[in-house]
Structures are given as C-alpha cells and as structure tokens.
Write a protein that holds these residues in place. Structure first.
Motif, PDB file in Angstrom:
ATOM      1  N   ARG A 125       0.821  -1.216   0.000  1.00 17.40           N
ATOM      2  CA  ARG A 125       0.000   0.000   0.000  1.00 17.40           C
ATOM      3  C   ARG A 125       0.857   1.269   0.000  1.00 17.40           C
ATOM      4  O   ARG A 125       0.432   2.306   0.512  1.00 17.40           O
ATOM      5  CB  ARG A 125      -0.946   0.015   1.218  1.00 17.40           C
ATOM      6  CG  ARG A 125      -1.886  -1.183   1.298  1.00 17.40           C
ATOM      7  CD  ARG A 125      -2.847  -1.177   0.137  1.00 17.40           C
ATOM      8  NE  ARG A 125      -3.714  -2.361   0.155  1.00 17.40           N
ATOM      9  CZ  ARG A 125      -4.660  -2.609  -0.782  1.00 17.40           C
ATOM     10  NH1 ARG A 125      -4.827  -1.760  -1.770  1.00 17.40           N
ATOM     11  NH2 ARG A 125      -5.386  -3.695  -0.706  1.00 17.40           N
ATOM     12  N   THR A 126       2.041   1.184  -0.558  1.00 20.19           N
ATOM     13  CA  THR A 126       2.894   2.360  -0.738  1.00 20.19           C
ATOM     14  C   THR A 126       3.359   2.409  -2.195  1.00 20.19           C
ATOM     15  O   THR A 126       4.553   2.311  -2.486  1.00 20.19           O
ATOM     16  CB  THR A 126       4.112   2.306   0.193  1.00 20.19           C
ATOM     17  OG1 THR A 126       4.837   1.081  -0.048  1.00 20.19           O
ATOM     18  CG2 THR A 126       3.698   2.394   1.649  1.00 20.19           C
ATOM     19  N   PRO A 127       2.414   2.534  -3.121  1.00 22.13           N
ATOM     20  CA  PRO A 127       2.774   2.445  -4.547  1.00 22.13           C
ATOM     21  C   PRO A 127       3.656   3.608  -4.982  1.00 22.13           C
ATOM     22  O   PRO A 127       3.632   4.697  -4.392  1.00 22.13           O
ATOM     23  CB  PRO A 127       1.419   2.488  -5.248  1.00 22.13           C
ATOM     24  CG  PRO A 127       0.530   3.226  -4.306  1.00 22.13           C
ATOM     25  CD  PRO A 127       0.984   2.828  -2.929  1.00 22.13           C
ATOM     26  N   ALA A 128       4.444   3.355  -6.009  1.00 21.33           N
ATOM     27  CA  ALA A 128       5.341   4.377  -6.543  1.00 21.33           C
ATOM     28  C   ALA A 128       4.573   5.316  -7.469  1.00 21.33           C
ATOM     29  O   ALA A 128       3.619   4.914  -8.140  1.00 21.33           O
ATOM     30  CB  ALA A 128       6.490   3.722  -7.304  1.00 21.33           C
ATOM     31  N   ASP A 129       5.003   6.563  -7.477  1.00 22.62           N
ATOM     32  CA  ASP A 129       4.434   7.553  -8.394  1.00 22.62           C
ATOM     33  C   ASP A 129       5.203   7.598  -9.709  1.00 22.62           C
ATOM     34  O   ASP A 129       4.627   7.796 -10.772  1.00 22.62           O
ATOM     35  CB  ASP A 129       4.452   8.942  -7.746  1.00 22.62           C
ATOM     36  CG  ASP A 129       3.717   8.960  -6.424  1.00 22.62           C
ATOM     37  OD1 ASP A 129       2.546   8.534  -6.406  1.00 22.62           O
ATOM     38  OD2 ASP A 129       4.308   9.386  -5.413  1.00 22.62           O
ATOM     39  N   ILE A 130       6.530   7.422  -9.625  1.00 25.68           N
ATOM     40  CA  ILE A 130       7.389   7.490 -10.810  1.00 25.68           C
ATOM     41  C   ILE A 130       8.431   6.384 -10.715  1.00 25.68           C
ATOM     42  O   ILE A 130       8.996   6.136  -9.641  1.00 25.68           O
ATOM     43  CB  ILE A 130       8.100   8.856 -10.919  1.00 25.68           C
ATOM     44  CG1 ILE A 130       7.077   9.998 -10.991  1.00 25.68           C
ATOM     45  CG2 ILE A 130       9.010   8.904 -12.131  1.00 25.68           C
ATOM     46  CD1 ILE A 130       7.723  11.378 -11.003  1.00 25.68           C
ATOM     47  N   ALA A 131       8.693   5.710 -11.828  1.00 31.15           N
ATOM     48  CA  ALA A 131       9.774   4.730 -11.920  1.00 31.15           C
ATOM     49  C   ALA A 131      10.865   5.283 -12.824  1.00 31.15           C
ATOM     50  O   ALA A 131      10.579   6.028 -13.779  1.00 31.15           O
ATOM     51  CB  ALA A 131       9.260   3.399 -12.458  1.00 31.15           C
ATOM     52  N   LEU A 132      12.124   4.906 -12.530  1.00 27.85           N
ATOM     53  CA  LEU A 132      13.269   5.405 -13.288  1.00 27.85           C
ATOM     54  C   LEU A 132      14.116   4.250 -13.792  1.00 27.85           C
ATOM     55  O   LEU A 132      14.357   3.280 -13.073  1.00 27.85           O
ATOM     56  CB  LEU A 132      14.154   6.312 -12.421  1.00 27.85           C
ATOM     57  CG  LEU A 132      13.510   7.496 -11.704  1.00 27.85           C
ATOM     58  CD1 LEU A 132      14.570   8.265 -10.920  1.00 27.85           C
ATOM     59  CD2 LEU A 132      12.790   8.405 -12.677  1.00 27.85           C
ATOM     60  N   ALA A 133      14.557   4.374 -15.026  1.00 27.90           N
ATOM     61  CA  ALA A 133      15.549   3.463 -15.606  1.00 27.90           C
ATOM     62  C   ALA A 133      16.271   4.237 -16.692  1.00 27.90           C
ATOM     63  O   ALA A 133      15.679   5.095 -17.352  1.00 27.90           O
ATOM     64  CB  ALA A 133      14.899   2.210 -16.177  1.00 27.90           C
ATOM     65  N   HIS A 134      17.532   3.953 -16.880  1.00 28.46           N
ATOM     66  CA  HIS A 134      18.277   4.711 -17.893  1.00 28.46           C
ATOM     67  C   HIS A 134      17.868   4.293 -19.300  1.00 28.46           C
ATOM     68  O   HIS A 134      17.638   5.144 -20.168  1.00 28.46           O
ATOM     69  CB  HIS A 134      19.776   4.492 -17.703  1.00 28.46           C
ATOM     70  CG  HIS A 134      20.608   5.154 -18.761  1.00 28.46           C
ATOM     71  ND1 HIS A 134      20.672   6.526 -18.907  1.00 28.46           N
ATOM     72  CD2 HIS A 134      21.396   4.628 -19.746  1.00 28.46           C
ATOM     73  CE1 HIS A 134      21.461   6.823 -19.930  1.00 28.46           C
ATOM     74  NE2 HIS A 134      21.921   5.694 -20.448  1.00 28.46           N
ATOM     75  N   ASN A 135      17.754   3.013 -19.539  1.00 29.68           N
ATOM     76  CA  ASN A 135      17.474   2.506 -20.874  1.00 29.68           C
ATOM     77  C   ASN A 135      15.965   2.325 -21.063  1.00 29.68           C
ATOM     78  O   ASN A 135      15.304   1.695 -20.232  1.00 29.68           O
ATOM     79  CB  ASN A 135      18.184   1.167 -21.080  1.00 29.68           C
ATOM     80  CG  ASN A 135      18.254   0.769 -22.544  1.00 29.68           C
ATOM     81  OD1 ASN A 135      17.248   0.740 -23.236  1.00 29.68           O
ATOM     82  ND2 ASN A 135      19.454   0.441 -23.010  1.00 29.68           N
ATOM     83  N   PRO A 136      15.384   2.836 -22.146  1.00 32.29           N
ATOM     84  CA  PRO A 136      13.943   2.670 -22.368  1.00 32.29           C
ATOM     85  C   PRO A 136      13.502   1.215 -22.457  1.00 32.29           C
ATOM     86  O   PRO A 136      12.347   0.905 -22.159  1.00 32.29           O
ATOM     87  CB  PRO A 136      13.707   3.402 -23.707  1.00 32.29           C
ATOM     88  CG  PRO A 136      14.844   4.361 -23.827  1.00 32.29           C
ATOM     89  CD  PRO A 136      16.007   3.692 -23.173  1.00 32.29           C
ATOM     90  N   VAL A 137      14.412   0.324 -22.873  1.00 34.84           N
ATOM     91  CA  VAL A 137      14.054  -1.095 -22.946  1.00 34.84           C
ATOM     92  C   VAL A 137      13.728  -1.622 -21.555  1.00 34.84           C
ATOM     93  O   VAL A 137      12.736  -2.335 -21.354  1.00 34.84           O
ATOM     94  CB  VAL A 137      15.199  -1.903 -23.583  1.00 34.84           C
ATOM     95  CG1 VAL A 137      14.885  -3.395 -23.545  1.00 34.84           C
ATOM     96  CG2 VAL A 137      15.433  -1.451 -25.024  1.00 34.84           C
ATOM     97  N   ALA A 138      14.534  -1.263 -20.567  1.00 34.30           N
ATOM     98  CA  ALA A 138      14.255  -1.671 -19.190  1.00 34.30           C
ATOM     99  C   ALA A 138      13.010  -0.974 -18.662  1.00 34.30           C
ATOM    100  O   ALA A 138      12.185  -1.578 -17.966  1.00 34.30           O
ATOM    101  CB  ALA A 138      15.458  -1.359 -18.306  1.00 34.30           C
ATOM    102  N   ALA A 139      12.858   0.304 -18.984  1.00 34.09           N
ATOM    103  CA  ALA A 139      11.709   1.056 -18.488  1.00 34.09           C
ATOM    104  C   ALA A 139      10.393   0.487 -18.978  1.00 34.09           C
ATOM    105  O   ALA A 139       9.380   0.511 -18.272  1.00 34.09           O
ATOM    106  CB  ALA A 139      11.848   2.527 -18.907  1.00 34.09           C
ATOM    107  N   SER A 140      10.385  -0.056 -20.185  1.00 35.92           N
ATOM    108  CA  SER A 140       9.137  -0.577 -20.762  1.00 35.92           C
ATOM    109  C   SER A 140       8.594  -1.774 -20.003  1.00 35.92           C
ATOM    110  O   SER A 140       7.406  -2.091 -20.113  1.00 35.92           O
ATOM    111  CB  SER A 140       9.370  -0.965 -22.233  1.00 35.92           C
ATOM    112  OG  SER A 140       9.763   0.152 -22.994  1.00 35.92           O
ATOM    113  N   GLU A 141       9.449  -2.465 -19.228  1.00 35.04           N
ATOM    114  CA  GLU A 141       8.994  -3.627 -18.469  1.00 35.04           C
ATOM    115  C   GLU A 141       8.072  -3.254 -17.305  1.00 35.04           C
ATOM    116  O   GLU A 141       7.466  -4.133 -16.698  1.00 35.04           O
ATOM    117  CB  GLU A 141      10.211  -4.394 -17.930  1.00 35.04           C
ATOM    118  CG  GLU A 141      11.090  -5.002 -19.005  1.00 35.04           C
ATOM    119  CD  GLU A 141      10.375  -6.081 -19.810  1.00 35.04           C
ATOM    120  OE1 GLU A 141       9.602  -6.863 -19.205  1.00 35.04           O
ATOM    121  OE2 GLU A 141      10.576  -6.125 -21.038  1.00 35.04           O
ATOM    122  N   THR A 142       7.958  -1.965 -16.988  1.00 32.99           N
ATOM    123  CA  THR A 142       7.100  -1.540 -15.873  1.00 32.99           C
ATOM    124  C   THR A 142       5.680  -1.227 -16.323  1.00 32.99           C
ATOM    125  O   THR A 142       4.875  -0.744 -15.526  1.00 32.99           O
ATOM    126  CB  THR A 142       7.694  -0.295 -15.203  1.00 32.99           C
ATOM    127  OG1 THR A 142       7.648   0.812 -16.135  1.00 32.99           O
ATOM    128  CG2 THR A 142       9.132  -0.539 -14.779  1.00 32.99           C
TER     129      THR A 142
END
Length: 538
Positions: free
Chosen positions: A414-431
C-alpha cells in the motif's frame, strides 16, 4: 504512170506519225501528272521551328505560373494592418507545407500554434503597443474586464478583411504574371481563376482541420521561452482555455502585460496544487548543463530534479568533482545510474557530504522527494567506451523485470510508486501497467508514448547536448530537458513543458507545452494505472 495523192490532203504516213508522237508525249508526261494529282490530294508536311507542348506540360506550366503569381500577390498586397486591443498587428497568409498559426511578438520572440493543417499559414505580427490605448487601460482598469471581448471582435474583423484581401491578392498576382508570361488574356484569366480556386480549397482544408484547442500546446521561441506564465500554470490551462478566439485574446492580453513590464519579464507563478519535476538526462560531463538546470529550477520553482543517468562519460574517480555543483542546485536530486556511470560514481553521489540533496535509486529501492515516491534501477551495463561490448537488450529487460517486481512489492504494501526510473527505455518498458509514469534517457532524443497497459513512458534527450559527442555529427546536438506538472493529491501527470536549447555554438530556445489526452477539456478519464490499487502479478 504512177498515181499521186491529191494535193492539199494529209498523207497516211504523217497521220500515223502524229499519233505516235502524241502517245509518246502522254506516256512521258504520265509520271508528272500522277505526282500532280497526288500533291493535289495530299498536303505535304510542314516543319515548325517550335513543337506544340504536351498537354501535361502546359498544365504544369500554368500551375507553376499560378502558384508563383499567387505567392507574389500575397507577399505584396496580401496583408492587413488592424488594431487588436491595445496593440497594432499585421495579419497575412503565407504558403506553408505544415499550416498552423505563427504569432510574432517582436522583440520577445514568437508563438507557434498547430491550429490547422493546410498549405497556408496565418502570420500575426504584433507591431507595437499603442501608447494612447494602453494609457486608457491604465487610467480605467475596469476596461480590462471587457478587453478579451474587444480583442475577439478585432480578431474576427481582421480575419474577414484578410480573407477578402487575400482573394484579391492571389487573383491579381496570378493574372498579372499569366499575362506577362503568356500574353494572352484568356490564359491570364485562367491563371487567376485557378489561383482563386486553390485559395478556396486551402481555406476549406484549413476549416476542416481547424483545431480550436491548439493554444493548449503552444511552442515558444526567443525570449518568450523564458516566460511560461504567458499561458498560465498547468492547472489553469485546463480550466481557463476554452475556445481558440478567447485564448488568442488571452495571449494578446498577456503580451500587453509583457510590454508593460519593460525591465524584466514576469516571473512564473507556481500553482500550489502542482508538483514540478525537472527531468534531465545524459549530461555527459557538460559543465554548462549545471547552469541551465539551476536556471530552470529557479524559473519554474522546481520541487525535485530527476536525472536518468549518463551524467558522466567514463565513470572514473577523477570525474567525480564534476558532480559537486549538484549540491547547489536548490532542489532534491534523484539519480539513477546510466551505462556511462560507474559504481564509483554512484558511491560518490550517495556518500559525499557536499551532495546532501542527492538521493540514489538502484535495484528497485524507493525514495521520497518533492512529495513523490520514486523507485528506480541502475543500468546493468557499464560501457564507457567502445572497448567494452554491450550485452544487449536481454540484460536490460532482465533489469526491467527486477524493477517491475519492486513495484509490485510496493503496491502490495500500500505504498505504490508515483514514478519509476531506468536509464534505458528497454528496461523502463517492463514496468508497463505497474506505475503511472516511467522516465528514461540513453537515446539522446525525446520519445513520449503511452505503453499498451497504460503506463506513460517519457524518454528525455541529452541535457548536456551529447557532451563531447556534440561535435561528432554535422550539426550539434540540442540541449533538452522537460518540466513535468503532477497533481499534488492524485500524483497524476497534468502537463509538461519541453525545453529545447540550441547545441554547441547555437543560440535559440523553444518551449513546447503539452497536455495528456485525458487532461484536455472535455476528455474522459483514462485507464492510466492507479497508484492506490495493487496490480496483480503476471
């Protein structure tokens, strides 16, 4: 005694001789007679010095004359001067491949609006502020309440005058040029008629594609790029910008205020219900980036800075002192490692006493900054130069899945994230589907899209203009950063400004305002992943 022919009569021999001579003459003259007969019924071909043009070539020639003549007509006599509120303006139509409206506010800069898609552009030049009309507003402040209605009427009248003058201009220009080229009144009139038809068709296309809400996403250039208050705050954009004419009136009204403030441009007025996030990436050891970031923090009243990596170039310990200005930027600094950043770089940022405002996220850890919960994972690859072979997208996807697992854990707690960060868009797309917003960098150009499950992926360009790599290409890389506006209560993205500066040796600035589709007036709620309800595991 022999008999002789009677005297005075022809002898049989001479008659035969004459018959033979006549037959011979006819036979000898027969070819000439046949030739005369053929020529009498078959006209010999004639050869001209110039050949008749092909119909398609004639049509293309007429079209070229028409377009050139129409353009010259618009250029010479196709503009109208009209007062709009307290300012004097010049309106004109110009040929354009992309259409739209351009409002030139000399010497402050210009605003570009994607108001329509047609081969004509509306140019509005704000020439000068009329002292008498401006003084009347100063002396009678109550007139400000009716200023927008007055400006709207002025714009409508100017548009009508411009349409009539443009028709006269294109017909006159095309007809005159057609007469000079063809020297035939019929051809000249055909060119004038074709010009009028093309203008009418362009007007029809502009009317069919007219976007009255284009003012919601203006693009600024020049000094206006440093005055985002011209279009108001992220929240006021949705509530106050309704129809195009009223918004154009509002812009002109605000331009009046800019002229009135002769010493400095008006400061940006922060909306207390908005959290401002400055997204930077790929600085690549460019020291000029720190001054740009500091200026943006002050102007936009930034709550938190997010850096999606590649701050360094080789990640060596000798480069660490380059990071020291971060401590004086005036806002919390959330950082995630890029493929040009080493673990030495990460350790320095996390432990240096000079950088107390820095918060490092890696391996799915989360931090609180600016009232937001931010989670991230560093780039699994360290490739500072070509001597290190990258392991590819497979490694990036594995890192992205680890980040996704952390997001699920936070959601279950019950503490969800507002923003996720990753340098590479390929990794970011997994969220995708696990967080409303994920930020990335790496590719040195912007990419903004909503992923299939509703997560918005925002990839930033290079805030350092590519660093030393800026001089490798034919043209310098642009310096790019973005300001994100999030609702303080729901943490949902309300709007964002894309700031673009000219690269090495260039002097230009642009600011583009954008709104998510679900935050435009009249839009229905979107299916953006909620930050309050946990997402099921796949």
């Amino acid at each position: 005694m022999a008999r002789t022919a009677p005297s005075g009569g022809p002898s049989p021999g001479s008659s035969v001789l004459r018959l033979l001579r006549t037959a011979y003459d006819r036979v000898r003259s027969a070819p000439a007679a046949v030739l005369r007969h053929y020529r009498a019924h078959h006209q010999a071909p004639t050869f001209a010095l110039t050949h008749t043009p092909h119909p398609y070539a004639r049509a293309l020639g007429l079209l070229a004359v028409t377009l050139l003549g129409a353009w010259l007509g618009l250029l010479i006599v196709g503009s109208v001067q009209i007062p709009v509120g307290p300012v004097d303006t010049t309106m004109a139509l110009r040929p354009s491949l992309s259409g739209g409206t351009k409002i030139n506010v000399s010497p402050l800069g210009a605003l570009d609006l994607q108001s329509h898609h047609a081969p004509i552009r509306l140019d509005v030049d704000v020439d000068q502020l009329d002292p008498a009309r401006a003084q009347e507003l100063v002396d009678h402040p109550e007139r400000f309440s009716g200023l927008q209605a007055e400006v709207t009427r002025d714009v409508e009248r100017g548009t009508a005058d411009l349409a009539l003058r443009s028709c006269v201009a294109v017909v006159s220009g095309a007809t005159a040029l057609g007469l000079a080229v063809y020297r035939r009144p019929r051809r000249a009139l055909a060119a004038g008629g074709l010009a009028l038809a093309l203008l009418a068709a362009s007007g029809g296309v502009a009317y069919a594609t007219w976007n009255p809400k284009s003012v919601l996403e203006p693009r600024f250039s020049g000094l206006l790029s440093s005055a985002p208050s011209v279009v108001g705050s992220a929240r006021s954009i949705v509530s106050e910008f309704d129809v195009y004419q009223k918004e154009l009136a509002r812009l002109v009204t605000n331009v009046t205020k800019l002229y009135d403030a002769t010493s400095t441009l008006p400061a940006y007025q922060p909306d207390p219900s908005t959290v401002r996030v400055l997204h930077v990436s790929d600085i690549h050891l460019n020291p000029a980036a720190w001054q740009i970031i500091r200026s943006l923090v002050e102007q936009y009243d930034i709550d938190v800075i997010v850096d999606t990596g590649d701050t360094m170039d080789h990640g060596s310990a000798a480069e660490n002192t380059f990071l020291d200005p971060i401590g004086k930027l005036g806002a919390p600094y959330v950082w995630v490692r890029g493929n040009h950043d080493s673990m030495k770089t990460q350790k320095y940022l996390a432990q240096s006493k000079k950088l107390k405002n820095v918060k490092v996220v890696d391996q799915g850890t989360s931090v609180r900054a600016g009232g937001l919960r931010i989670v991230g994972i560093g780039d699994p690859q360290f490739t500072p130069d070509r001597s290190v072979a990258p392991s590819g997208d497979r490694t990036e996807r594995a890192a992205g899945r680890r980040l996704a697992d952390s997001l699920r854990t936070l959601s279950r707690a019950r503490t969800p994230a507002d923003i996720a960060l990753a340098h590479n868009p390929v990794a970011a797309s997994e969220t995708d589907g696990l967080v409303p917003l994920v930020l990335a960098g790496h590719v040195h150009h912007r990419d903004n899209r909503v992923l299939p499950k509703g997560t918005r992926l925002m990839v930033e360009g290079s805030t350092g203009g590519g660093g030393l790599r800026a001089v490798e290409g034919a043209t310098p890389e642009q310096v790019q950063a973005s300001v994100l506006y999030l609702d303080r209560d729901s943490r949902r993205l309300q709007a964002w400004d894309e700031i673009t500066l000219g690269g090495l040796g260039l002097s230009k600035a642009q600011v583009s305002r954008h709104l998510p589709a679900d935050n435009r007036p009249g839009a229905t709620p979107s299916s953006t992943p909620s930050r309050t309800s946990p997402s099921p595991s796949p």
